[in-house]
Design a protein around this motif. Structure first.
Motif, PDB file in Angstrom:
ATOM      1  N   ASP A  69       0.793  -1.211  -0.116  1.00 11.29           N
ATOM      2  CA  ASP A  69       0.041   0.147  -0.035  1.00 11.29           C
ATOM      3  C   ASP A  69       0.747   1.092   0.019  1.00 11.29           C
ATOM      4  N   GLU A 260      -3.049   6.581   7.866  1.00 14.43           N
ATOM      5  CA  GLU A 260      -4.042   5.924   7.397  1.00 14.43           C
ATOM      6  C   GLU A 260      -3.633   4.347   6.978  1.00 14.43           C
ATOM      7  N   ILE A 261      -2.458   4.569   6.142  1.00 15.04           N
ATOM      8  CA  ILE A 261      -1.861   3.032   5.817  1.00 15.04           C
ATOM      9  C   ILE A 261      -1.468   2.351   7.077  1.00 15.04           C
ATOM     10  N   THR A 263      -2.425   2.582  10.164  1.00 14.37           N
ATOM     11  CA  THR A 263      -3.501   2.002  10.886  1.00 14.37           C
ATOM     12  C   THR A 263      -4.132   0.861  10.486  1.00 14.37           C
ATOM     13  N   LYS A 264      -4.252   0.959   9.209  1.00 14.44           N
ATOM     14  CA  LYS A 264      -4.869  -0.356   8.319  1.00 14.44           C
ATOM     15  C   LYS A 264      -4.432  -1.565   8.663  1.00 14.44           C
ATOM     16  N   TRP A 265      -3.110  -1.428   8.921  1.00 15.61           N
ATOM     17  CA  TRP A 265      -2.256  -2.768   8.838  1.00 15.61           C
ATOM     18  C   TRP A 265      -1.668  -2.993  10.371  1.00 15.61           C
TER      19      TRP A 265
END
Length: 486
Positions: A69, A260-261, A263-265
């Motif tokens: 990402d 954001e990236i 937190t996603k992972w």
């Protein structure tokens, strides 16, 4: 012997060449389509696609992860296109510096040794090392507790380099044994089996596996003496690209995209592995891996058997200088490992100005290797023919060439078929070696899935597939033996 048997050799050779040309052309077209969807500059990222959650394959066989990402966002900001190439992590710097890839981006830790070989971007994330032991064993409280233990980690990993550079010498020397595996999944399997006492691994992947396998089954010790900053590795000459990536990282952190990236992972909403059928999830990748395995197998044996016979004739009947040349070739091929030959063809020949793409490189190396074995098999077949039969060709007036192909060759094929069958079956299994040059055959698919699901089941599934393929080949060979019985 039936006429179709007489035409078998040229037919095999022709079919092999057609398959080679078709597969190479299709691979080139696929690469072209993937590399330039919109005409933008294309750069190749090398990664170990078993390293969850940084970069790994999901249930559909698609590359996902934090680094995937992050790199996609960087590509958008730099107006470039990234192509992801799976590589053997132990030769990542060779892949980069030989020009096969343009960057290493997959949880690539910064170490002094690596900085001598490649140019690093600014760190974009930090990791710590952890030491994982079984829950029933006494927990590790400091590095000194490792003395006398058997420890395992991944070869060529940052964890290993930190152990060698940062750990007190008396701790490293005091280990009962240090076991190195090509991936961490093997290390955890060894830990679960009780053959090793501890796994040293980066916290990002280590905690992922511990959570997947069950936190209640392990003790985790945080090694605060070593912090591992991760960066992107590029060639020393790519300073402008390094600066551009650094600027993209800085912009992403300022506008919140990086958060954001991350937190996603790594946050509470992080991606997780679905509890579904492992076989069902492996099917898309298995289909592609099996296609590569069978394609490589078919091309190599269809080409190398006729070549083996072709060169066996001068090896058995030619002048001494030709015999000597072929003997040297056979000796070199049979006395060096096929894995080494693959690496020389793919990584070594470019230094001589000869460069192959991955699949043609595998075909070339395998044909070189197996042709040598078939030469010796056919030579043995010729040696088994009574010298009187060669003399009888003159006496009966059959003619040397006509008699050779109608009388001698059929007997040779009949004599050597069992030995050829053994080599063909070995070839099915040897195709697994192409992982070293980044090709995704079915055993590599199993390795990827085993790391993703932290399970031994993918290896068992692929083992059954190998057995089925070998069983089909064995049945085919038995039918051929019956057909050409002389």
């Amino acid at each position: 012997m039936k006429k179709w048997i007489q035409r078998l050799i040229p037919l095999f050779l022709t079919l092999g060449v057609i398959l080679l040309k078709t597969e190479t052309t299709q691979a080139a077209e696929r690469s072209k389509d993937e590399a330039n969807p919109d005409g933008s500059e294309t750069l190749v990222i090398g990664l170990d696609d078993t390293f969850a959650p940084m970069g790994f394959r999901n249930e559909q066989g698609e590359l996902v992860g934090f680094d995937i990402d992050l790199s996609a966002e960087v590509a958008k900001r730099l107006d470039v296109h990234f192509v992801y190439q799976s590589i053997d992590w132990s030769v990542k710097e060779q892949e980069l510096n030989s020009g096969n890839i343009d960057m290493i981006w997959n949880g690539y830790g910064i170490t002094p040794e690596r900085e001598e070989l490649v140019q690093m971007t600014d760190p974009y994330i930090e990791d710590t090392q952890i030491i994982v032991t079984r829950a029933e064993d006494d927990p590790i409280e400091n590095l000194e507790d490792l003395k006398g233990m058997t420890v395992t980690t991944q070869s060529s990993s940052t964890a290993l380099q930190i152990m060698e550079a940062e750990w007190p010498k008396e701790v490293l020397d005091g280990l009962d044994d240090l076991i190195l595996y090509p991936n961490y999944n093997n290390s955890f399997l060894d830990l679960d089996a009780g053959r090793v006492d501890a796994v040293v691994v980066g916290g990002v992947y280590g905690n992922y596996v511990v959570n997947l396998r069950g936190e209640e089954n392990y003790n985790v010790f945080l090694d605060t003496s070593a912090v591992e900053p991760m960066a992107v590795g590029l060639r020393k000459s790519d300073s402008e690209l390094v600066e551009a990536i650094n600027q993209a990282f800085e912009q992403m952190k300022k506008d919140g995209t990086y958060e954001e990236i991350y937190t996603k992972w790594f946050g509470t909403g992080g991606a997780s592995v679905k509890e579904e059928s492992i076989l069902e999830n492996m099917l898309p990748s298995l289909k592609e891996g099996l296609k590569l395995t069978l394609g490589l197998f078919a091309i190599v044996y269809l080409v190398s058997i006729p070549l083996g016979l072709l060169f066996a004739i001068p090896r058995a009947f030619g002048p001494s200088w030709i015999k000597a040349l072929i003997e040297v070739y056979v000796f070199v091929m049979r006395s060096t490992p096929l894995l080494l030959q693959l690496m020389v063809v793919f990584f070594g020949l470019p230094y001589l100005g000869i460069s192959f793409n991955r699949f043609p490189a595998a075909i070339f190396a395998f044909i070189l290797n197996y042709t040598a074995y078939f030469i010796e098999i056919f030579r043995g077949g010729f040696a088994a023919i009574s010298p009187g039969q060669y003399e009888s060709l003159k006496v009966l007036g059959i003619g040397k060439v006509r008699g050779f192909f109608r009388i001698i060759i059929p007997q040779v094929l009949n004599n050597v078929l069992p030995a050829i069958g053994n080599e063909i079956i070995a070839l099915v299994k040897d195709t697994s070696l192409v992982y070293v040059i980044g090709l995704g055959e079915i055993l590599r698919v199993a390795s990827i899935s085993a790391n993703t699901y932290a399970s031994l089941m993918p290896y068992l599934i692929v083992g059954v597939i190998y057995m089925v393929v070998v069983g089909i080949v064995t049945i085919f060979l038995r039918q051929v033996e019956k057909k050409i019985a002389y």
